[in-house]
Motif scaffolding. Structure first.
Motif, PDB file in Angstrom:
ATOM      1  N   LEU A   1       0.822  -1.203   0.000  1.00 13.03           N
ATOM      2  CA  LEU A   1       0.000   0.000   0.000  1.00 13.03           C
ATOM      3  C   LEU A   1       0.862   1.261   0.000  1.00 13.03           C
ATOM      4  O   LEU A   1       0.623   2.187  -0.777  1.00 13.03           O
ATOM      5  CB  LEU A   1      -0.934  -0.006   1.213  1.00 13.03           C
ATOM      6  N   THR A   2       1.874   1.287   0.836  1.00  7.54           N
ATOM      7  CA  THR A   2       2.736   2.469   0.874  1.00  7.54           C
ATOM      8  C   THR A   2       3.601   2.573  -0.378  1.00  7.54           C
ATOM      9  O   THR A   2       3.976   3.681  -0.764  1.00  7.54           O
ATOM     10  CB  THR A   2       3.620   2.475   2.134  1.00  7.54           C
ATOM     11  N   SER A   3       3.893   1.455  -1.031  1.00  3.90           N
ATOM     12  CA  SER A   3       4.619   1.514  -2.306  1.00  3.90           C
ATOM     13  C   SER A   3       3.803   2.268  -3.344  1.00  3.90           C
ATOM     14  O   SER A   3       4.352   3.035  -4.136  1.00  3.90           O
ATOM     15  CB  SER A   3       4.930   0.112  -2.819  1.00  3.90           C
ATOM     16  N   SER A   4       2.498   2.071  -3.334  1.00  3.89           N
ATOM     17  CA  SER A   4       1.636   2.817  -4.252  1.00  3.89           C
ATOM     18  C   SER A   4       1.676   4.306  -3.943  1.00  3.89           C
ATOM     19  O   SER A   4       1.728   5.136  -4.855  1.00  3.89           O
ATOM     20  CB  SER A   4       0.197   2.312  -4.163  1.00  3.89           C
ATOM     21  N   PHE A   5       1.658   4.656  -2.671  1.00  6.87           N
ATOM     22  CA  PHE A   5       1.723   6.070  -2.297  1.00  6.87           C
ATOM     23  C   PHE A   5       3.061   6.691  -2.690  1.00  6.87           C
ATOM     24  O   PHE A   5       3.109   7.818  -3.186  1.00  6.87           O
ATOM     25  CB  PHE A   5       1.481   6.255  -0.799  1.00  6.87           C
ATOM     26  N   PHE A   6       4.141   5.956  -2.479  1.00  8.66           N
ATOM     27  CA  PHE A   6       5.450   6.466  -2.895  1.00  8.66           C
ATOM     28  C   PHE A   6       5.536   6.563  -4.418  1.00  8.66           C
ATOM     29  O   PHE A   6       6.191   7.457  -4.950  1.00  8.66           O
ATOM     30  CB  PHE A   6       6.581   5.594  -2.349  1.00  8.66           C
ATOM     31  N   GLY A   7       4.883   5.658  -5.131  1.00  6.65           N
ATOM     32  CA  GLY A   7       4.835   5.737  -6.587  1.00  6.65           C
ATOM     33  C   GLY A   7       4.100   6.980  -7.054  1.00  6.65           C
ATOM     34  O   GLY A   7       4.518   7.648  -8.005  1.00  6.65           O
ATOM     35  N   CYS A   8       3.001   7.302  -6.384  1.00  3.24           N
ATOM     36  CA  CYS A   8       2.276   8.542  -6.705  1.00  3.24           C
ATOM     37  C   CYS A   8       3.171   9.753  -6.477  1.00  3.24           C
ATOM     38  O   CYS A   8       3.218  10.670  -7.301  1.00  3.24           O
ATOM     39  CB  CYS A   8       1.023   8.665  -5.844  1.00  3.24           C
ATOM     40  N   ALA A   9       3.878   9.757  -5.363  1.00  2.00           N
ATOM     41  CA  ALA A   9       4.768  10.879  -5.053  1.00  2.00           C
ATOM     42  C   ALA A   9       5.880  11.001  -6.087  1.00  2.00           C
ATOM     43  O   ALA A   9       6.203  12.107  -6.533  1.00  2.00           O
ATOM     44  CB  ALA A   9       5.357  10.705  -3.657  1.00  2.00           C
ATOM     45  N   ALA A  10       6.458   9.878  -6.486  1.00  2.00           N
ATOM     46  CA  ALA A  10       7.533   9.911  -7.479  1.00  2.00           C
ATOM     47  C   ALA A  10       7.028  10.434  -8.815  1.00  2.00           C
ATOM     48  O   ALA A  10       7.711  11.209  -9.490  1.00  2.00           O
ATOM     49  CB  ALA A  10       8.135   8.518  -7.651  1.00  2.00           C
ATOM     50  N   GLY A  11       5.830  10.030  -9.209  1.00  2.00           N
ATOM     51  CA  GLY A  11       5.267  10.504 -10.465  1.00  2.00           C
ATOM     52  C   GLY A  11       4.949  11.982 -10.431  1.00  2.00           C
ATOM     53  O   GLY A  11       5.232  12.721 -11.378  1.00  2.00           O
ATOM     54  N   ILE A  12       4.362  12.448  -9.350  1.00  2.00           N
ATOM     55  CA  ILE A  12       4.005  13.865  -9.227  1.00  2.00           C
ATOM     56  C   ILE A  12       5.255  14.734  -9.149  1.00  2.00           C
ATOM     57  O   ILE A  12       5.301  15.825  -9.719  1.00  2.00           O
ATOM     58  CB  ILE A  12       3.089  14.072  -8.007  1.00  2.00           C
ATOM     59  N   LEU A  13       6.283  14.244  -8.459  1.00  2.00           N
ATOM     60  CA  LEU A  13       7.530  15.004  -8.351  1.00  2.00           C
ATOM     61  C   LEU A  13       8.356  14.964  -9.634  1.00  2.00           C
ATOM     62  O   LEU A  13       9.328  15.707  -9.768  1.00  2.00           O
ATOM     63  CB  LEU A  13       8.372  14.479  -7.187  1.00  2.00           C
TER      64      LEU A  13
END
Length: 108
Positions: A28-40
């Motif tokens: 679940l947190t990998s998905s959140f970090f993936g969102c952050a990486a994409g947005i950044l």
């Protein structure tokens, strides 16, 4: 007998459940970090570094807050907690990373 010696017995079902919960939290947190990486807008090694740092950050939080530093009580063997499932969250990380990167930067 093990309780008389001060050693808690290891119940296989409990260890399996603990592994399942840790795996769920990491995915679940990998998905959140993936969102952050994409947005950044992170690409290449920067995105990989965020995944690895995020994985160990979440692992440390689980170790410190939920396990209270007693790894062998909840996870057997202890070293598996840190490194054994590092690639399990990678597909969800890459999927959300590329999705959010595409939404923010490619389709402007």
């Amino acid at each position: 007998m093990e309780r008389d010696k001060g050693v808690a017995p290891i119940v296989v079902e409990n260890v399996a459940y603990n592994e399942q919960v840790v795996s769920f939290v990491r995915n679940l947190t990998s998905s959140f970090f993936g969102c952050a990486a994409g947005i950044l807008g992170l690409t290449s090694y920067e995105g990989l570094a965020l995944y690895v740092l995020g994985y160990f950050f979440v692992s440390f939080l689980l170790f410190a807050l939920k396990m209270r530093g007693n790894l062998t009580k909840y996870y057997q063997p202890g070293y598996k907690f840190w490194i054994a499932k590092i690639l399990d969250g990678a597909p969800s990380y890459v999927l959300t990373w590329t999705l959010f990167y595409s939404l923010v930067y490619v389709y402007e």
